[in-house]
Write a protein that holds these residues in place. Structure first.
Motif, PDB file in Angstrom:
ATOM      1  N   LEU A  29       9.726  -6.532  26.959  1.00 59.07           N
ATOM      2  CA  LEU A  29       9.902  -7.323  25.648  1.00 59.07           C
ATOM      3  C   LEU A  29       9.034  -8.596  25.793  1.00 59.07           C
ATOM      4  O   LEU A  29       8.802  -9.274  24.633  1.00 59.07           O
ATOM      5  N   LYS A  30       9.250  -9.265  26.831  1.00 61.10           N
ATOM      6  CA  LYS A  30       8.380 -10.590  26.998  1.00 61.10           C
ATOM      7  C   LYS A  30       6.974 -10.582  26.869  1.00 61.10           C
ATOM      8  O   LYS A  30       6.375 -11.536  26.039  1.00 61.10           O
ATOM      9  N   ALA A  31       6.312  -9.345  27.398  1.00 64.20           N
ATOM     10  CA  ALA A  31       4.901  -9.401  27.176  1.00 64.20           C
ATOM     11  C   ALA A  31       4.764  -9.030  25.593  1.00 64.20           C
ATOM     12  O   ALA A  31       3.621  -9.592  24.956  1.00 64.20           O
ATOM     13  N   VAL A  76      -1.051  -5.072  23.663  1.00 61.62           N
ATOM     14  CA  VAL A  76      -0.497  -5.827  25.003  1.00 61.62           C
ATOM     15  C   VAL A  76      -1.433  -5.397  26.105  1.00 61.62           C
ATOM     16  O   VAL A  76      -1.724  -6.495  26.680  1.00 61.62           O
ATOM     17  N   MET A  77      -1.763  -4.192  26.449  1.00 65.79           N
ATOM     18  CA  MET A  77      -2.054  -3.869  27.851  1.00 65.79           C
ATOM     19  C   MET A  77      -3.465  -4.771  28.082  1.00 65.79           C
ATOM     20  O   MET A  77      -3.673  -4.894  29.278  1.00 65.79           O
ATOM     21  N   GLU A  78      -4.655  -4.636  27.042  1.00 65.77           N
ATOM     22  CA  GLU A  78      -5.725  -5.122  27.329  1.00 65.77           C
ATOM     23  C   GLU A  78      -5.561  -6.629  27.606  1.00 65.77           C
ATOM     24  O   GLU A  78      -6.313  -7.316  28.100  1.00 65.77           O
ATOM     25  N   PRO A  81      -4.287  -8.150  32.093  1.00 66.43           N
ATOM     26  CA  PRO A  81      -5.051  -8.678  33.315  1.00 66.43           C
ATOM     27  C   PRO A  81      -5.348 -10.205  33.292  1.00 66.43           C
ATOM     28  O   PRO A  81      -5.798 -10.734  32.273  1.00 66.43           O
ATOM     29  N   GLY A  82      -4.914 -10.966  34.369  1.00 69.02           N
ATOM     30  CA  GLY A  82      -5.118 -12.384  34.324  1.00 69.02           C
ATOM     31  C   GLY A  82      -4.144 -13.211  33.856  1.00 69.02           C
ATOM     32  O   GLY A  82      -4.224 -14.493  33.706  1.00 69.02           O
ATOM     33  N   SER A  83      -3.011 -12.694  33.065  1.00 69.30           N
ATOM     34  CA  SER A  83      -1.998 -13.344  32.714  1.00 69.30           C
ATOM     35  C   SER A  83      -0.775 -13.238  33.356  1.00 69.30           C
ATOM     36  O   SER A  83      -1.017 -12.813  34.716  1.00 69.30           O
ATOM     37  N   ALA A  84       0.458 -13.811  32.823  1.00 70.47           N
ATOM     38  CA  ALA A  84       1.600 -13.731  33.553  1.00 70.47           C
ATOM     39  C   ALA A  84       2.310 -12.173  33.749  1.00 70.47           C
ATOM     40  O   ALA A  84       3.267 -12.032  34.420  1.00 70.47           O
ATOM     41  N   MET A  89      -3.090  -0.162  38.063  1.00 64.65           N
ATOM     42  CA  MET A  89      -3.417   1.364  37.670  1.00 64.65           C
ATOM     43  C   MET A  89      -3.242   2.129  39.012  1.00 64.65           C
ATOM     44  O   MET A  89      -3.538   1.960  40.281  1.00 64.65           O
ATOM     45  N   VAL A  90      -2.433   3.198  38.647  1.00 65.00           N
ATOM     46  CA  VAL A  90      -2.162   4.302  39.692  1.00 65.00           C
ATOM     47  C   VAL A  90      -2.680   5.698  39.495  1.00 65.00           C
ATOM     48  O   VAL A  90      -2.376   6.000  38.368  1.00 65.00           O
TER      49      VAL A  90
END
Length: 299
Positions: A29-31, A76-78, A81-84, A89-90
């Motif tokens: 939700l925060k993202a 969202v996902m892109e 990286p580099g954010s909070a 990746m698994v």
């Protein structure tokens, strides 16, 4: 494009995004609020306008339609990286297929010596590389190749196996023609049970209706149709105008056009009736609900 994809394969070190994300709801939700506040705001508005229908929670339909149509990857996902909101990746070493079209289903199913895959009551003669999915009746193929036949109580699809993704064109046509098949199955589940529309013609419709033990339909009336009910299994408690009666197997009653009525199952076993509707209009929207246990009565 194909050349870029081939380069990725040749170089190695690339993985397919399966679209599976594992995280806490609070983090998600925060993202969303941080990267796409418009989606967060409209989604919250739709949730605030939600309604409850037995075990189903339905967001506000009008509000839900205002939510921007953007994929999770882009929205969202892109941006993570580099954010909070760092992501990891698994690798998953497992068989994977989106099964996004019927040809993909054919690829993963067991086949006979001629490459035919089938489910249900199917007879295939002198045919090759076919997929047949039969759910309610016998389907037979003779002398065909590379076809998909999907049989359901609602409709039958016959398509070139290599063009099975074009089924979306049929869906669009159903929508444009405002056909009921676009959003309504022949067998429809409700909080109280289900009904199956088994026959229909000019000015009549026949339904098989099953009501769960202890459940009841709404107190309602119809403006354009009358109904005949025959109990074939169980016990029915029927409100018909100002009268309430109990009917058992092989007994029947008649609901006049415009009469307030309700069907309930007071027993411990499923109630099953055959309903015959007759009238000038038999659409599912010809209903006024006055009282309902599932929050569907008119305000």
């Amino acid at each position: 494009d194909a050349a870029t994809a081939q380069n990725y394969l040749n170089e190695g070190g690339y993985y397919w995004n399966a679209g599976m994300f594992v995280l806490k709801a609070s983090v998600w939700l925060k993202a969303v609020e941080g990267f796409c506040p418009d989606i967060a705001k409209t989604t919250r508005h739709a949730w605030e306008k939600r309604s409850t229908d037995a075990a189903f929670i339905r967001p506000g339909k009008t509000e839900f339609a205002t939510i921007p149509a953007e994929s999770i990857d882009y929205a969202v996902m892109e941006h993570c990286p580099g954010s909070a909101f760092p992501i990891t990746m698994v690798p998953l070493d497992a068989g994977w297929n989106d099964l996004g079209a019927w040809d993909a289903v054919w690829n993963v199913l067991p086949k006979d010596a001629a490459g035919n895959a089938h489910y249900g009551d199917v007879l295939v003669t002198d045919s090759h590389n076919t997929l047949v999915h039969a759910t309610s009746r016998l389907v037979s193929l003779v002398g065909v190749e590379d076809v998909v036949v999907i049989e359901t109580p609602d409709a039958v699809l016959v398509a070139d196996k290599n063009r099975s993704q074009d089924v979306k064109r049929i869906v669009n046509a159903l929508n444009q023609q405002q056909r009921e098949e676009h959003n309504l199955h022949r067998k429809v589940h409700r909080p109280w049970g289900w009904y199956d529309s088994i026959d229909e013609g000019e000015r009549f419709k026949v339904k098989r209706i099953q009501v769960k033990p202890g459940a009841s339909l709404s107190l309602q009336k119809h403006h354009h149709r009358a109904e005949h009910w025959v109990v074939v299994k169980g016990t029915a408690e029927i409100t018909n105008g100002d009268k309430t009666i109990l009917l058992t197997e092989n007994q029947s009653t008649y609901i006049p056009l415009g009469e307030i009525h309700r069907l309930a199952n007071p027993g411990t076993l499923p109630l099953e009736i055959i309903e015959v509707q007759s009238g000038s209009y038999l659409g599912e929207d010809d209903i006024n609900r006055f009282e309902d246990h599932y929050g569907r009565s008119e305000k």
